[in-house]
Motif scaffolding. Structure first.
Motif, PDB file in Angstrom:
ATOM      1  N   GLY A  18      76.240  -4.663  33.314  1.00 40.36           N
ATOM      2  CA  GLY A  18      77.860  -4.841  33.400  1.00 40.36           C
ATOM      3  C   GLY A  18      78.310  -4.999  32.153  1.00 40.36           C
ATOM      4  N   LEU A  19      79.627  -4.477  31.794  1.00 38.88           N
ATOM      5  CA  LEU A  19      80.005  -4.547  30.609  1.00 38.88           C
ATOM      6  C   LEU A  19      81.716  -4.436  30.506  1.00 38.88           C
ATOM      7  CD1 LEU A  19      80.053  -5.122  27.331  1.00 38.88           C
ATOM      8  CD2 LEU A  19      79.937  -2.592  27.320  1.00 38.88           C
ATOM      9  N   VAL A  20      82.477  -5.545  30.100  1.00 40.31           N
ATOM     10  CA  VAL A  20      83.869  -5.558  29.957  1.00 40.31           C
ATOM     11  C   VAL A  20      84.569  -6.001  28.897  1.00 40.31           C
ATOM     12  CG1 VAL A  20      86.071  -6.643  30.991  1.00 40.31           C
ATOM     13  CG2 VAL A  20      84.264  -6.102  32.517  1.00 40.31           C
ATOM     14  N   VAL A  21      85.073  -5.038  28.016  1.00 41.08           N
ATOM     15  CA  VAL A  21      85.606  -5.113  26.742  1.00 41.08           C
ATOM     16  C   VAL A  21      87.053  -4.975  26.808  1.00 41.08           C
ATOM     17  CG1 VAL A  21      85.384  -5.054  24.314  1.00 41.08           C
ATOM     18  CG2 VAL A  21      83.374  -4.608  25.472  1.00 41.08           C
ATOM     19  N   ASP A  22      88.091  -5.892  26.296  1.00 40.10           N
ATOM     20  CA  ASP A  22      89.222  -5.901  26.059  1.00 40.10           C
ATOM     21  C   ASP A  22      89.690  -6.860  25.280  1.00 40.10           C
ATOM     22  OD1 ASP A  22      91.687  -4.780  26.432  1.00 40.10           O
ATOM     23  OD2 ASP A  22      92.085  -5.645  28.627  1.00 40.10           O
ATOM     24  N   LYS A  23      91.218  -6.880  25.039  1.00 34.95           N
ATOM     25  CA  LYS A  23      91.735  -8.018  24.203  1.00 34.95           C
ATOM     26  C   LYS A  23      91.438  -9.177  25.319  1.00 34.95           C
ATOM     27  CE  LYS A  23      94.495  -5.346  21.049  1.00 34.95           C
ATOM     28  NZ  LYS A  23      95.731  -4.463  20.856  1.00 34.95           N
ATOM     29  N   ASN A  24      91.466 -10.578  24.649  1.00 31.61           N
ATOM     30  CA  ASN A  24      91.381 -11.829  25.421  1.00 31.61           C
ATOM     31  C   ASN A  24      90.497 -12.004  26.608  1.00 31.61           C
ATOM     32  OD1 ASN A  24      93.697 -12.506  23.787  1.00 31.61           O
ATOM     33  ND2 ASN A  24      95.136 -11.169  24.878  1.00 31.61           N
ATOM     34  N   ASP A  31      87.821   4.683  24.003  1.00 34.44           N
ATOM     35  CA  ASP A  31      89.084   5.075  23.551  1.00 34.44           C
ATOM     36  C   ASP A  31      90.041   3.702  24.218  1.00 34.44           C
ATOM     37  OD1 ASP A  31      91.559   5.470  22.728  1.00 34.44           O
ATOM     38  OD2 ASP A  31      91.577   7.469  23.271  1.00 34.44           O
ATOM     39  N   PHE A  32      90.221   2.665  23.288  1.00 35.47           N
ATOM     40  CA  PHE A  32      90.932   1.507  24.005  1.00 35.47           C
ATOM     41  C   PHE A  32      92.442   1.973  24.326  1.00 35.47           C
ATOM     42  CE2 PHE A  32      87.182  -0.577  22.842  1.00 35.47           C
ATOM     43  CZ  PHE A  32      86.887  -1.402  23.870  1.00 35.47           C
ATOM     44  N   SER A  33      93.123   2.996  23.524  1.00 36.60           N
ATOM     45  CA  SER A  33      94.293   3.395  23.805  1.00 36.60           C
ATOM     46  C   SER A  33      94.455   3.825  25.319  1.00 36.60           C
ATOM     47  CB  SER A  33      94.974   4.421  22.677  1.00 36.60           C
ATOM     48  OG  SER A  33      93.980   5.639  23.320  1.00 36.60           O
ATOM     49  N   LYS A  34      93.342   4.097  26.084  1.00 30.37           N
ATOM     50  CA  LYS A  34      93.518   4.616  27.377  1.00 30.37           C
ATOM     51  C   LYS A  34      93.107   3.287  28.382  1.00 30.37           C
ATOM     52  CE  LYS A  34      92.952   9.326  26.737  1.00 30.37           C
ATOM     53  NZ  LYS A  34      91.824   9.811  25.809  1.00 30.37           N
ATOM     54  N   GLY A  35      92.994   2.116  27.850  1.00 29.01           N
ATOM     55  CA  GLY A  35      92.660   1.088  28.673  1.00 29.01           C
ATOM     56  C   GLY A  35      91.491   0.356  28.369  1.00 29.01           C
ATOM     57  N   PRO A  36      91.369  -0.821  29.055  1.00 32.75           N
ATOM     58  CA  PRO A  36      90.119  -1.736  28.685  1.00 32.75           C
ATOM     59  C   PRO A  36      88.897  -0.930  29.170  1.00 32.75           C
ATOM     60  CG  PRO A  36      91.306  -2.475  30.537  1.00 32.75           C
ATOM     61  CD  PRO A  36      91.890  -1.434  30.091  1.00 32.75           C
ATOM     62  N   LEU A  37      87.789  -1.267  28.726  1.00 34.56           N
ATOM     63  CA  LEU A  37      86.372  -0.845  28.918  1.00 34.56           C
ATOM     64  C   LEU A  37      85.877  -1.710  30.134  1.00 34.56           C
ATOM     65  CD1 LEU A  37      83.788   0.599  28.605  1.00 34.56           C
ATOM     66  CD2 LEU A  37      83.305  -0.528  26.659  1.00 34.56           C
ATOM     67  N   ARG A  38      85.523  -1.183  31.467  1.00 31.94           N
ATOM     68  CA  ARG A  38      84.748  -1.730  32.227  1.00 31.94           C
ATOM     69  C   ARG A  38      83.630  -0.670  33.025  1.00 31.94           C
ATOM     70  NH1 ARG A  38      90.336  -3.612  34.471  1.00 31.94           N
ATOM     71  NH2 ARG A  38      90.479  -1.387  35.028  1.00 31.94           N
TER      72      ARG A  38
END
Ligand code: DAH
Length: 347
Positions: free
Chosen positions: A218-224, A185-192
């Motif tokens: 390892g995985l990080v997903v977010d805007k930019n 749930d990206f409303s709670k922040g980035p995925l790390r």
């Protein structure tokens, strides 16, 4: 010598013998010889009939007195000797509490567990979650969702053990990416996140291949999120693991689930880049695969690739341990030979 004097001498001599008796057997012998039926006192008492009526009670009383005296002396000495025997036995049997105790052998964490925990610590420090994936995985998550459809040639490198047509034991930790992305749930922040665990391949075991080994995804997903974030993150990880002077370099590569994909090398921790046996005289050690998450992988997990981007990487902790400790056969980690394992007891 009068009978009375004889008795007096007997008393004194016997008393001395009793005192001098060194053990119970000697004492008993003295008792029998002096006070027994054939002893001198009995003899005196027997000879009383020859005495005058006047003397008889006096001598009798005196003889009785001496007999009682000597009997008491024997008893006292007997108690004394028995006590000595007891004391000696106790002294000899005493438990020596100063003996060192028996060591109970204490185990330690497996060397690979130690490496996993060390890498987990680095990423937890950077705000990542540690996620546990499934070792039994579906073809769907293990391959399809990682952009490896049924006819994809890259499946060849990852043949594994199938439980059924659609169920297998995972060939890599990458399917955890799909499972985490579809729930995030990206409303709670980035995925790390990182996800360490066992993976399996139908490999013929040799010094560098094992049908079971480990990976850390390892995985990080977010805007930019950009490739610069990937590079910076991996550099920090390598410096924490192999020393603050380490540099990394990225080489173009190919993985179906990342675009672009890179192979990551770290400058040799042993020679610092000059060239040695650890880095095969190149100055660099190939350490992991990584890349920007493929847009199709994002959209298959319900994430809009126009809005979000991410990076991913996969590292082999078995290889990290082999490099760091100079272990030349990966199978050593899985054979449970204590002579090998106890070298890595940790703290
Ligand atoms: N899953 C790959 C393998 O098993 C390793 C890997 C490479 C994972 C690149 C990644 C990555 O996340 O970006 O060979």
């Amino acid at each position: 010598m009068s009978l009375k004097d004889k008795l007096e001498v007997l008393k004194n001599e016997t008393s001395k013998k009793i005192q001098a008796a060194a053990d119970l057997a000697t004492l008993n012998q003295i008792r029998v010889e002096t006070l027994g039926k054939k002893g001198p006192i009995t003899e005196v008492l027997r000879g009383m009939k020859d005495l005058s009526a006047e003397e008889r009670p006096k001598v009798g009383a005196f003889a009785n007195e001496i007999r009682d005296y000597l009997t008491a002396a024997v008893e006292t000495k007997k108690t004394e000797l028995e006590q000595a025997v007891m004391d000696k036995a106790l002294a000899e049997e005493a438990i020596d509490v100063t003996l060192p105790g028996r060591q109970v052998p204490v185990g330690g964490r497996h060397v690979l567990t130690q490496i996993l925990e060390e890498i987990e610590d680095i990423f937890v420090g950077m705000g990542y979650q540690v996620i546990e994936g499934n070792e039994v995985e579906s073809d769907h998550y293990n391959f399809e969702r990682m952009n490896l459809p049924k006819d994809h040639p890259a499946r060849d490198m990852q043949d594994t053990f199938y439980i059924s047509e659609e169920t297998l034991i995972r060939t890599h930790t990458s399917p955890v990416q799909a499972r985490v992305m579809e729930k995030h749930d990206f409303s709670k922040g980035p995925l790390r996140m990182i996800s360490p665990g066992k993976v399996f391949r139908r490999d013929t075991d040799d010094a560098t291949h094992s049908h079971q080994f480990h990976q850390i995804e390892g995985l990080v997903v977010d805007k930019n999120v950009t490739m610069a974030d990937l590079k910076g993150t991996l550099e920090v990880m390598m410096q924490k693991m192999f020393g603050a002077d380490r540099k990394i370099r990225l080489r173009p590569s190919y993985f179906p689930f990342t675009e672009p994909s890179v192979e990551v090398d770290v400058s040799c921790f042993k020679c610092g880049g000059a060239g040695c046996n650890v880095c095969k005289y190149t100055g660099w050690i190939e350490i992991l695969g990584a890349g920007m998450v493929h847009p199709d992988v994002l959209s298959m997990s319900g994430i809009d690739p126009e809005e979000y981007s991410g990076f991913a990487f996969g590292i082999g902790p078995d290889r990290v341990a082999m490099l760091r400790y100079g272990v030349n056969d990966i199978r050593s980690f899985y054979q449970n030979d204590v002579r090998f394992l106890s070298q890595f007891k940790g703290e």
